[in-house]
Design an enzyme around this catalytic site. Structure first.
Site, PDB file in Angstrom:
ATOM      1  N   CYS A   1       6.257   2.779  -2.023  1.00  0.00           N
ATOM      2  CA  CYS A   1       7.352   1.805  -2.072  1.00  0.00           C
ATOM      3  C   CYS A   1       8.678   2.507  -2.371  1.00  0.00           C
ATOM      4  CB  CYS A   1       7.019   0.708  -3.094  1.00  0.00           C
ATOM      5  SG  CYS A   1       8.064  -0.751  -2.922  1.00  0.00           S
TER       6      CYS A   1
ATOM      7  N   HIS B   1       1.199  -0.936  -1.959  1.00  0.00           N
ATOM      8  CA  HIS B   1       0.883  -0.313  -3.254  1.00  0.00           C
ATOM      9  C   HIS B   1      -0.610  -0.057  -3.470  1.00  0.00           C
ATOM     10  CE1 HIS B   1       4.827  -0.735  -5.388  1.00  0.00           C
ATOM     11  NE2 HIS B   1       5.032  -1.559  -4.364  1.00  0.00           N
TER      12      HIS B   1
ATOM     13  N   GLU C   1      -1.947   1.699  -5.757  1.00  0.00           N
ATOM     14  CA  GLU C   1      -2.286   1.770  -7.191  1.00  0.00           C
ATOM     15  C   GLU C   1      -2.614   0.393  -7.775  1.00  0.00           C
ATOM     16  OE1 GLU C   1       0.615   1.545  -6.001  1.00  0.00           O
ATOM     17  OE2 GLU C   1       2.157   0.947  -7.442  1.00  0.00           O
TER      18      GLU C   1
END
Lengths: 234, 81
Positions: free
Chosen positions: A87, A196, A198
């Site tokens: 991002c 994302h 994560e």
């Protein structure tokens, strides 16, 4: 010995702790790195996390790209160290010219937050080797300026050389040209994407899957890939 | 102290969502005079001393390498205010 993956915190980073947690869940050792240092603390790989570094002033990622630690990150990336930009981290990689093109405001003008289906287009990078090319994954996406753009010439080169790492499926959430969600460099060590990984690494906290609510952990393999890639080089 | 103005615009061929939204809002106010809006940036660089050719050249370099991203933007002016 655990593979050490550094996560750089810039002023305005939001997902640095999440990225550290993802590294640990994948079996690595997370090392906090600071934007104002010139010290990579001997890490084996680096994550530039999401957020709004420097308040997105000037352009998203532009000021972070010139912060002290980035000179070391750029040298390490050019020497082959795995670097993942998520991002805002992707925006920093683009502003650092480690990846080509640019990211502009979403074509519909709104911030968007959704669980996003992607196709893994290149499974031979340092961050995607645990996937097969063509795999479809779901990880969260949340951005206001995620529209990927580049000249037609650059886009054709990216396609021709297999440097599109991820493509949006179902909907194009931000007007990215050719549905590009993420890129890799020629060497395959630098990868950047808007969604994302994560945030999809731990059961109970990821996207919904047909099996159970919030059980999606497709993002874990990004970090496992990097660990495998570092171990393969030793 | 003298000021150098740098103006940066999104490349004409690229979508400018902020400009488009603004144009839409103007149309909603009942005006049909303006058909499009594009939004750029203006930087005012205060110069500590005289504006020499070297200073202007440095401003030009800064405008192209840092104040704009040439992939998505053009520098349309670097001038003394």
């Amino acid at each position: 010995m655990a593979v050490r993956i550094g996560v750089v915190t810039f002023p305005g980073s939001l997902d640095d702790r999440d990225a550290q947690r993802a590294v640990r869940l994948a079996g690595g050792e997370a090392v906090a790195l600071w934007h104002g240092d010139h010290e990579l603390q001997g890490v084996d790989a680096i994550v530039l996390p999401g957020g709004f570094s420097y308040g997105d002033y000037l352009r998203c990622g532009a000021i972070a790209a010139h912060s002290p630690i980035m000179s070391e990150v750029i040298s390490a990336a050019n020497a082959g160290m795995p670097v993942l930009g998520i991002c805002n981290g992707f925006q920093i990689l683009v502003e650092s010219q480690l990846l080509p093109g640019g990211l502009i405001r979403n074509d519909h003008g709104d911030f968007i937050c959704r669980d996003q289906r992607l196709r893994v287009e290149n499974a031979s990078t340092a961050w995607t080797s645990q996937f097969e090319a063509g795999d479809e994954i779901v990880i969260p996406l949340k951005n206001g300026e995620g529209g990927y753009i580049a000249t037609d010439e650059t886009l054709d080169r990216l396609e021709g050389e297999g440097l599109v790492a991820f493509r949006y499926l179902d909907v194009n959430p931000n007007g990215s040209l050719r549905d590009i969600a993420g890129l890799t460099n020629e060497r395959g060590n630098v990868v950047g994407l808007m969604p994302h990984p994560e945030h999809a690494t731990e059961p109970g906290f990821g996207p919904d899957t047909p099996d159970a609510m919030r059980s999606g952990v497709d993002g874990l393999r990004f970090f496992q890939s990097a660990i495998e890639s570092v171990l393969a080089r030793v | 102290m003298p000021t150098i103005v740098v103006e940066v615009m999104p490349k004409p061929e690229l979508l400018d969502p902020a400009g488009k939204a603004t144009a839409g809002a103007i149309a909603k106010q009942g005006s049909s005079t303006f058909s499009a809006v594009r939004i750029g940036k203006r930087f005012e660089l205060t110069v500590d001393g005289e504006v020499t050719d070297a200073v202007l050249a440095e401003a030009q370099r800064l405008a192209e390498e840092f104040l704009s991203n040439q992939v998505i933007e053009d520098v349309v002016a670097v001038k003394v205010a």
